[in-house]
Motif scaffolding. Sequence first.
Motif, mmCIF file in Angstrom:
data_model
loop_
_atom_site.group_PDB
_atom_site.id
_atom_site.type_symbol
_atom_site.label_atom_id
_atom_site.label_comp_id
_atom_site.label_asym_id
_atom_site.label_seq_id
_atom_site.Cartn_x
_atom_site.Cartn_y
_atom_site.Cartn_z
ATOM 1 N N ILE A 85 0.836 -1.197 0.000
ATOM 2 C CA ILE A 85 0.000 0.000 0.000
ATOM 3 C C ILE A 85 0.874 1.251 0.000
ATOM 4 C CG2 ILE A 85 -1.647 1.351 1.356
ATOM 5 C CD1 ILE A 85 -2.949 -1.244 2.206
ATOM 6 N N ARG A 86 1.931 1.231 0.788
ATOM 7 C CA ARG A 86 2.833 2.390 0.838
ATOM 8 C C ARG A 86 3.446 2.659 -0.539
ATOM 9 N NH1 ARG A 86 8.169 3.920 1.628
ATOM 10 N NH2 ARG A 86 8.470 5.680 3.062
ATOM 11 N N GLY A 87 3.957 1.611 -1.183
ATOM 12 C CA GLY A 87 4.544 1.768 -2.505
ATOM 13 C C GLY A 87 3.526 2.260 -3.524
ATOM 14 N N HIS A 88 2.345 1.731 -3.423
ATOM 15 C CA HIS A 88 1.258 2.136 -4.322
ATOM 16 C C HIS A 88 0.942 3.617 -4.174
ATOM 17 C CE1 HIS A 88 -2.665 2.250 -6.219
ATOM 18 N NE2 HIS A 88 -3.253 2.506 -5.074
ATOM 19 N N MET A 89 0.837 4.086 -2.931
ATOM 20 C CA MET A 89 0.510 5.488 -2.689
ATOM 21 C C MET A 89 1.614 6.412 -3.206
ATOM 22 S SD MET A 89 -2.496 5.430 -1.352
ATOM 23 C CE MET A 89 -2.689 7.072 -0.665
ATOM 24 N N LEU A 90 2.860 6.015 -3.014
ATOM 25 C CA LEU A 90 3.971 6.850 -3.484
ATOM 26 C C LEU A 90 4.028 6.891 -5.004
ATOM 27 C CD1 LEU A 90 6.754 5.844 -0.928
ATOM 28 C CD2 LEU A 90 5.452 7.981 -1.017
ATOM 29 N N LEU A 91 3.734 5.784 -5.650
ATOM 30 C CA LEU A 91 3.703 5.773 -7.110
ATOM 31 C C LEU A 91 2.570 6.654 -7.646
ATOM 32 C CD1 LEU A 91 4.448 2.032 -7.994
ATOM 33 C CD2 LEU A 91 5.898 4.024 -8.434
ATOM 34 N N LEU A 92 1.435 6.665 -6.950
ATOM 35 C CA LEU A 92 0.334 7.526 -7.372
ATOM 36 C C LEU A 92 0.710 8.996 -7.243
ATOM 37 C CD1 LEU A 92 -2.897 5.803 -5.980
ATOM 38 C CD2 LEU A 92 -1.989 5.783 -8.315
ATOM 39 N N ALA A 93 1.489 9.336 -6.212
ATOM 40 C CA ALA A 93 1.934 10.722 -6.052
ATOM 41 C C ALA A 93 2.752 11.158 -7.267
ATOM 42 C CB ALA A 93 2.747 10.870 -4.769
ATOM 43 N N LEU A 171 -6.122 16.878 -6.884
ATOM 44 C CA LEU A 171 -5.096 17.854 -6.537
ATOM 45 C C LEU A 171 -4.034 17.934 -7.629
ATOM 46 C CD1 LEU A 171 -4.586 17.089 -2.734
ATOM 47 C CD2 LEU A 171 -5.627 19.138 -3.715
ATOM 48 N N GLY A 172 -3.627 16.784 -8.145
ATOM 49 C CA GLY A 172 -2.661 16.773 -9.237
ATOM 50 C C GLY A 172 -3.208 17.471 -10.466
ATOM 51 N N ARG A 173 -4.486 17.261 -10.743
ATOM 52 C CA ARG A 173 -5.124 17.918 -11.892
ATOM 53 C C ARG A 173 -5.091 19.435 -11.725
ATOM 54 N NH1 ARG A 173 -6.712 20.220 -15.630
ATOM 55 N NH2 ARG A 173 -8.383 19.732 -17.103
ATOM 56 N N ALA A 174 -5.164 19.906 -10.472
ATOM 57 C CA ALA A 174 -5.148 21.344 -10.197
ATOM 58 C C ALA A 174 -3.741 21.917 -10.198
ATOM 59 C CB ALA A 174 -5.821 21.629 -8.866
ATOM 60 N N GLY A 175 -2.724 21.045 -10.368
ATOM 61 C CA GLY A 175 -1.354 21.519 -10.449
ATOM 62 C C GLY A 175 -0.550 21.383 -9.174
ATOM 63 N N GLY A 177 2.029 19.960 -6.728
ATOM 64 C CA GLY A 177 3.270 19.286 -7.075
ATOM 65 C C GLY A 177 3.489 17.954 -6.393
ATOM 66 N N ARG A 178 4.551 17.281 -6.865
ATOM 67 C CA ARG A 178 4.861 15.939 -6.363
ATOM 68 C C ARG A 178 5.191 15.940 -4.876
ATOM 69 N NH1 ARG A 178 9.386 12.428 -9.378
ATOM 70 N NH2 ARG A 178 7.920 12.893 -11.075
ATOM 71 N N GLY A 179 5.894 16.974 -4.409
ATOM 72 C CA GLY A 179 6.268 17.002 -3.001
ATOM 73 C C GLY A 179 5.057 16.996 -2.087
ATOM 74 N N VAL A 180 4.062 17.802 -2.422
ATOM 75 C CA VAL A 180 2.849 17.860 -1.601
ATOM 76 C C VAL A 180 2.080 16.548 -1.693
ATOM 77 C CG1 VAL A 180 0.615 18.996 -1.305
ATOM 78 C CG2 VAL A 180 2.650 20.361 -1.777
ATOM 79 N N LEU A 181 1.953 16.010 -2.897
ATOM 80 C CA LEU A 181 1.221 14.751 -3.062
ATOM 81 C C LEU A 181 1.930 13.599 -2.344
ATOM 82 C CD1 LEU A 181 -0.008 14.885 -6.769
ATOM 83 C CD2 LEU A 181 -1.212 15.522 -4.680
ATOM 84 N N THR A 182 3.247 13.611 -2.351
ATOM 85 C CA THR A 182 3.991 12.588 -1.619
ATOM 86 C C THR A 182 3.731 12.704 -0.124
ATOM 87 O OG1 THR A 182 5.739 12.508 -3.293
ATOM 88 C CG2 THR A 182 6.299 11.695 -1.100
ATOM 89 N N ALA A 183 3.708 13.936 0.379
ATOM 90 C CA ALA A 183 3.410 14.146 1.797
ATOM 91 C C ALA A 183 2.009 13.658 2.135
ATOM 92 C CB ALA A 183 3.565 15.625 2.157
ATOM 93 N N VAL A 184 1.055 13.924 1.242
ATOM 94 C CA VAL A 184 -0.312 13.443 1.457
ATOM 95 C C VAL A 184 -0.333 11.919 1.495
ATOM 96 C CG1 VAL A 184 -2.613 13.285 0.422
ATOM 97 C CG2 VAL A 184 -1.408 15.473 0.443
ATOM 98 N N ALA A 185 0.387 11.295 0.557
ATOM 99 C CA ALA A 185 0.433 9.833 0.503
ATOM 100 C C ALA A 185 1.002 9.251 1.795
ATOM 101 C CB ALA A 185 1.266 9.384 -0.690
ATOM 102 N N LEU A 186 2.101 9.825 2.266
ATOM 103 C CA LEU A 186 2.729 9.314 3.486
ATOM 104 C C LEU A 186 1.866 9.572 4.713
ATOM 105 C CD1 LEU A 186 6.442 10.325 2.802
ATOM 106 C CD2 LEU A 186 5.435 8.034 2.682
ATOM 107 N N ASP A 187 1.251 10.755 4.770
ATOM 108 C CA ASP A 187 0.394 11.063 5.915
ATOM 109 C C ASP A 187 -0.836 10.165 5.956
ATOM 110 O OD1 ASP A 187 2.027 13.008 6.955
ATOM 111 O OD2 ASP A 187 0.991 14.686 5.979
ATOM 112 N N SER A 188 -1.312 9.754 4.778
ATOM 113 C CA SER A 188 -2.486 8.880 4.755
ATOM 114 C C SER A 188 -2.206 7.544 5.425
ATOM 115 C CB SER A 188 -2.940 8.644 3.314
ATOM 116 O OG SER A 188 -2.038 7.802 2.611
#
Length: 206
Positions: A85-93, A171-175, A177-188
């Motif tokens: 699940i962790r790897g999956h979330m990071l790849l989605l970011a 969020l990605g569609r709205a622009g 960035g990867r850093g924020v999405l990665t943080a969201v993935a890890l926090d989830s």
Amino acid sequence: MARPRKFLESDVVSSAGEVFAVHGLAAATLDDLVRATGLGKQSLYNAFGGKRELFLRALSEDREEATRAVSEALGHDDASPLERIRGHMLLLAIEFSGSDRRVSLTTRALVESTGEQDPLSTVTRAGIEQLAEVYAGCLEHARENGDLPDDANVQSLAMYFVAVTRGMELLGRAGVGRGVLTAVALDSLRALDGERMADAGDHPPA
């Protein structure tokens, strides 16, 4: 004798799906679909019944593809369920922050759904539930391995990850960035850590 169709329905559905992914159901026009598919308006109506019906057909295809992709991402046995699940979330970011920020039809439909008992809402809900089943299977495996407490609400956690991933996609569609999405993935993933911490708190060491 009717003339045989000179097109593959699967190709038309795929091309139409790309249009809908960019514009959504409401904003996509028949002219957009004609340009993308190469078919005339009457041919589209004859083959699929109209714009809405074509969207539902493309949405069903997108649902199966999305479910298959998540199943493959979470189905590797060379890592623990939570590591998968962790790897999956990071790849989605990474994926959602790419240059092609087009959202999936499932997410498009989720945004445009009215919540009423109409075909769009029904198909959208079925897609969300199908994705949740995949996450639930991986989480159930984690519970069997002792990585989650016995009383962990696997179904709720599964729907939680569906919600987080669809939100990341938007969020990605709205622009964003990867850093924020990665943080969201890890926090989830802290939701899973919280489950384990709660279980440890209920059973303190002697």
